[in-house]
Design an enzyme around this catalytic site. Structure first.
Site, mmCIF file in Angstrom:
data_model
loop_
_atom_site.group_PDB
_atom_site.id
_atom_site.type_symbol
_atom_site.label_atom_id
_atom_site.label_comp_id
_atom_site.label_asym_id
_atom_site.label_seq_id
_atom_site.Cartn_x
_atom_site.Cartn_y
_atom_site.Cartn_z
ATOM 1 N N SER A 82 0.837 -1.204 0.000
ATOM 2 C CA SER A 82 0.000 0.000 0.000
ATOM 3 C C SER A 82 0.870 1.251 0.000
ATOM 4 O O SER A 82 2.061 1.179 0.337
ATOM 5 C CB SER A 82 -0.875 0.002 1.275
ATOM 6 O OG SER A 82 -1.404 1.278 1.535
ATOM 7 N N TYR B 50 -3.657 0.156 9.981
ATOM 8 C CA TYR B 50 -3.460 -0.253 8.573
ATOM 9 C C TYR B 50 -2.026 0.052 8.135
ATOM 10 O O TYR B 50 -1.366 -0.796 7.525
ATOM 11 C CB TYR B 50 -4.457 0.496 7.708
ATOM 12 C CG TYR B 50 -4.499 0.123 6.255
ATOM 13 C CD1 TYR B 50 -3.820 0.890 5.308
ATOM 14 C CD2 TYR B 50 -5.225 -0.971 5.812
ATOM 15 C CE1 TYR B 50 -3.861 0.565 3.965
ATOM 16 C CE2 TYR B 50 -5.285 -1.296 4.462
ATOM 17 C CZ TYR B 50 -4.599 -0.513 3.540
ATOM 18 O OH TYR B 50 -4.653 -0.836 2.200
HETATM 19 P P1 NAP Z 1 -11.883 -4.856 -0.694
HETATM 20 O O1 NAP Z 1 -12.686 -4.364 -1.835
HETATM 21 O O2 NAP Z 1 -12.288 -4.495 0.694
HETATM 22 O O3 NAP Z 1 -11.707 -6.449 -0.806
HETATM 23 C C1 NAP Z 1 -10.985 -7.111 0.190
HETATM 24 C C2 NAP Z 1 -11.394 -8.568 0.113
HETATM 25 O O4 NAP Z 1 -10.756 -9.300 1.163
HETATM 26 C C3 NAP Z 1 -12.908 -8.729 0.332
HETATM 27 O O5 NAP Z 1 -13.432 -9.739 -0.506
HETATM 28 C C4 NAP Z 1 -12.953 -9.138 1.784
HETATM 29 O O6 NAP Z 1 -14.107 -9.829 2.154
HETATM 30 C C5 NAP Z 1 -11.747 -10.050 1.862
HETATM 31 N N1 NAP Z 1 -11.391 -10.344 3.249
HETATM 32 C C6 NAP Z 1 -11.347 -9.480 4.290
HETATM 33 N N2 NAP Z 1 -10.999 -10.124 5.408
HETATM 34 C C7 NAP Z 1 -10.831 -11.431 5.085
HETATM 35 C C8 NAP Z 1 -10.472 -12.611 5.811
HETATM 36 N N3 NAP Z 1 -10.228 -12.568 7.117
HETATM 37 N N4 NAP Z 1 -10.404 -13.789 5.141
HETATM 38 C C9 NAP Z 1 -10.667 -13.843 3.815
HETATM 39 N N5 NAP Z 1 -11.013 -12.770 3.055
HETATM 40 C C10 NAP Z 1 -11.086 -11.578 3.701
HETATM 41 O O7 NAP Z 1 -10.387 -4.359 -0.851
HETATM 42 P P2 NAP Z 1 -9.569 -3.949 -2.156
HETATM 43 O O8 NAP Z 1 -9.648 -2.467 -2.320
HETATM 44 O O9 NAP Z 1 -9.889 -4.858 -3.300
HETATM 45 O O10 NAP Z 1 -8.110 -4.272 -1.589
HETATM 46 C C11 NAP Z 1 -7.543 -5.558 -1.731
HETATM 47 C C12 NAP Z 1 -6.169 -5.447 -1.122
HETATM 48 O O11 NAP Z 1 -5.482 -4.316 -1.692
HETATM 49 C C13 NAP Z 1 -6.196 -5.199 0.383
HETATM 50 O O12 NAP Z 1 -5.102 -5.865 0.980
HETATM 51 C C14 NAP Z 1 -5.989 -3.691 0.490
HETATM 52 O O13 NAP Z 1 -5.402 -3.323 1.734
HETATM 53 C C15 NAP Z 1 -5.044 -3.456 -0.634
HETATM 54 N N6 NAP Z 1 -4.982 -2.102 -1.159
HETATM 55 C C16 NAP Z 1 -6.125 -1.480 -1.588
HETATM 56 C C17 NAP Z 1 -5.998 -0.193 -2.149
HETATM 57 C C18 NAP Z 1 -7.173 0.573 -2.655
HETATM 58 O O14 NAP Z 1 -7.020 1.792 -2.897
HETATM 59 N N7 NAP Z 1 -8.339 -0.022 -2.833
HETATM 60 C C19 NAP Z 1 -4.744 0.400 -2.269
HETATM 61 C C20 NAP Z 1 -3.629 -0.275 -1.771
HETATM 62 C C21 NAP Z 1 -3.773 -1.534 -1.236
HETATM 63 P P3 NAP Z 1 -15.241 -8.952 2.880
HETATM 64 O O15 NAP Z 1 -16.048 -8.368 1.780
HETATM 65 O O16 NAP Z 1 -15.996 -9.922 3.738
HETATM 66 O O17 NAP Z 1 -14.542 -7.891 3.722
HETATM 67 C C1 GCO Z 2 -6.921 5.350 3.025
HETATM 68 C C2 GCO Z 2 -7.018 4.398 1.875
HETATM 69 C C3 GCO Z 2 -5.645 3.856 1.524
HETATM 70 C C4 GCO Z 2 -5.789 2.903 0.361
HETATM 71 C C5 GCO Z 2 -4.476 2.316 -0.015
HETATM 72 C C6 GCO Z 2 -3.504 3.328 -0.492
HETATM 73 O O1 GCO Z 2 -7.838 5.358 3.873
HETATM 74 O O2 GCO Z 2 -5.933 6.117 3.050
HETATM 75 O O3 GCO Z 2 -7.911 3.334 2.172
HETATM 76 O O4 GCO Z 2 -5.099 3.219 2.630
HETATM 77 O O5 GCO Z 2 -6.629 1.847 0.688
HETATM 78 O O6 GCO Z 2 -3.949 1.504 0.977
HETATM 79 O O7 GCO Z 2 -2.406 2.644 -1.071
#
Ligand code: NAP
Ligand code: GCO
Length: 265
Positions: A146, A159
Site C-alpha cells: 500500500s 493499517y
Molecule cells: P476490498 O474491496 O475491501 O476487498 C478485500 C477482500 O478481502 C474482500 O473480498 C474481503 O471480504 C476479503 N477479506 C477481508 N478479510 C478477510 C479474511 N479474514 N479472510 C478472507 N477474506 C477476507 O479491498 P480492495 O480495495 O480490493 O483491496 C484488496 C487489497 O489491496 C487489500 O489488501 C488492500 O489493503 C489493498 N490495497 C487497496 C488499495 C485501494 O485503494 N483499494 C490500495 C492499496 C492496497 P469482505 O467483503 O468480507 O470484507
Molecule cells: C486510506 C485508503 C488507503 C488505500 C491504499 C492506499 O484510507 O488512506 O484506504 O489506505 O486503501 O492503501 O495505497
C-alpha cells in the site's frame, strides 16, 4: 527472454479475498495468462458471488470459504487445493481490511483485528504454501502492500503498521527462501477505486466531490484514481518467469503519488 516468460500456463494461482476488487482483477489477469485460479473469501455468500462474477467473464475459478486469519482453516484449504487442483505455484496475499479511526479513539481489539488480517494472515498463508513450493522447485509470493507501506496519514494507524510490516515480511521471505527459487515481492497499489475506498470518493450532499477525492487527484500526477485493471499487468509480471531475478521488491503502481509533492493549490 521471450514473451512466453509472461505466460502462467500450467500454474496454480491462489488469490486470497478475491471475490471482487483488486484480487478479482488480478485473478482475471492470471486466468487470461493460462493459470488455474483459486480464490477464497470469508463466507459462502461472497464465494458464490465471486464464482458468478468469474463465470460472467468466462473464467472457471475454484472458490473456497476460508478466513485467512485462522491457521487451521488455511492449513486445510492449502491441503484441499493441493489435492483438488495441484501444488500452489503463486500466492497473492490480497485479503485485507481497513478501519479509519483516530488512533486515540481506536481500541486495542480494533488495532489487533487489522493487524490480524493485513499482516498475520499473509504470514500464515505464506508459511503454508512455502513447503509445497520448495518441493516443486520454486514459486511466487506476492503481498499486496500500500501507499501506507511508505506513508502515514490520520486515522489509519493500524493499517499503516500492518502494511509497513508487510513490506518487511516480504523482504524477509525473499531473504529466507530465495535460495529455493521462491521470489517474494510486494505490489503497492496507489489509491484504487474499489469498495474499500468508496467512502473516500462519495459525493457530498451539495453534489461537490469528497474533499479526499480532490486531495488524491492533486497528489497523483496521473490526476485520476487507479482502477483494479491498472494492477493486472504488474501482477502478471511478478507472478511470471519474467521476474525470476526480482526478489524482495515492492512494485508501486500508484500513478506517481510517491514521486510527487502534490499540485500547488
Ligand atoms: P476490498 O474491496 O475491501 O476487498 C478485500 C477482500 O478481502 C474482500 O473480498 C474481503 O471480504 C476479503 N477479506 C477481508 N478479510 C478477510 C479474511 N479474514 N479472510 C478472507 N477474506 C477476507 O479491498 P480492495 O480495495 O480490493 O483491496 C484488496 C487489497 O489491496 C487489500 O489488501 C488492500 O489493503 C489493498 N490495497 C487497496 C488499495 C485501494 O485503494 N483499494 C490500495 C492499496 C492496497 P469482505 O467483503 O468480507 O470484507
Ligand atoms: C486510506 C485508503 C488507503 C488505500 C491504499 C492506499 O484510507 O488512506 O484506504 O489506505 O486503501 O492503501 O495505497
Amino acid at each position: 527472454m521471450t514473451l512466453n516468460a509472461f505466460s502462467l500456463q500450467g500454474k496454480v494461482a491462489w488469490i486470497t479475498g478475491a471475490s471482487y476488487g483488486i484480487g478479482f482483477a488480478i485473478a482475471k489477469a492470471y486466468a487470461q495468462c493460462g493459470a488455474a485460479v483459486v480464490f477464497n473469501d470469508i463466507n459462502r455468500e461472497l464465494v458464490d458471488k465471486g464464482l458468478e462474477a468469474y463465470h460472467q467473464v468466462g473464467i472457471q475459478a475454484r472458490g473456497y470459504v476460508c478466513d485467512v486469519t485462522h491457521e487451521d482453516e488455511v492449513a486445510s484449504l492449502v491441503a484441499q487445493i493441493t489435492q483438488e487442483v495441484g501444488v500452489i505455484d503463486i500466492l497473492v496475499n490480497n485479503a485485507g481490511i481497513i478501519r479509519r479511526i483516530p488512533m486515540t479513539e481506536m481500541s486495542a481489539a480494533e488495532f489487533r483485528m487489522v493487524i490480524d488480517v493485513d499482516l498475520n494472515a499473509p504470514f500464515i498463508c505464506a508459511k503454508m504454501v512455502i513447503p509445497g513450493m520448495i518441493r516443486k522447485g520454486g514459486g511466487k509470493i506476492i503481498n499486496i502492500c500500500s501507499m501506507m507501506s511508505e506513508l502515514g496519514r490520520e486515522t489509519v494507524s493500524a493499517y499503516a503498521a500492518a502494511k509497513g510490516g508487510l513490506k518487511m515480511l516480504t523482504r524477509n521471505i525473499a531473504s529466507e527462501y530465495g535460495s529455493y527459487n521462491i521470489q517474494c515481492n510486494g505490489l503497492g497499489p496507489g489509491y484504487i477505486a474499489t469498495p474499500q475506498t468508496a467512502p473516500l470518493r462519495e459525493k457530498q450532499s451539495d453534489g461537490n466531490p469528497h474533499p479526499f477525492d480532490s486531495f488524491i487527484l492533486a497528489k497523483t500526477p496521473a490526476n485520476r484514481w487507479g482502477t483494479p485493471e491498472d494492477l493486472m499487468g504488474p501482477a502478471v509480471f511478478l507472478a511470471s518467469d519474467a521476474s525470476n531475478f526480482v526478489n524482495g521488491h515492492i512494485l508501486y503502481v500508484d500513478g506517481g503519488i510517491l514521486a510527487y509533492i502534490g499540485k500547488q493549490p
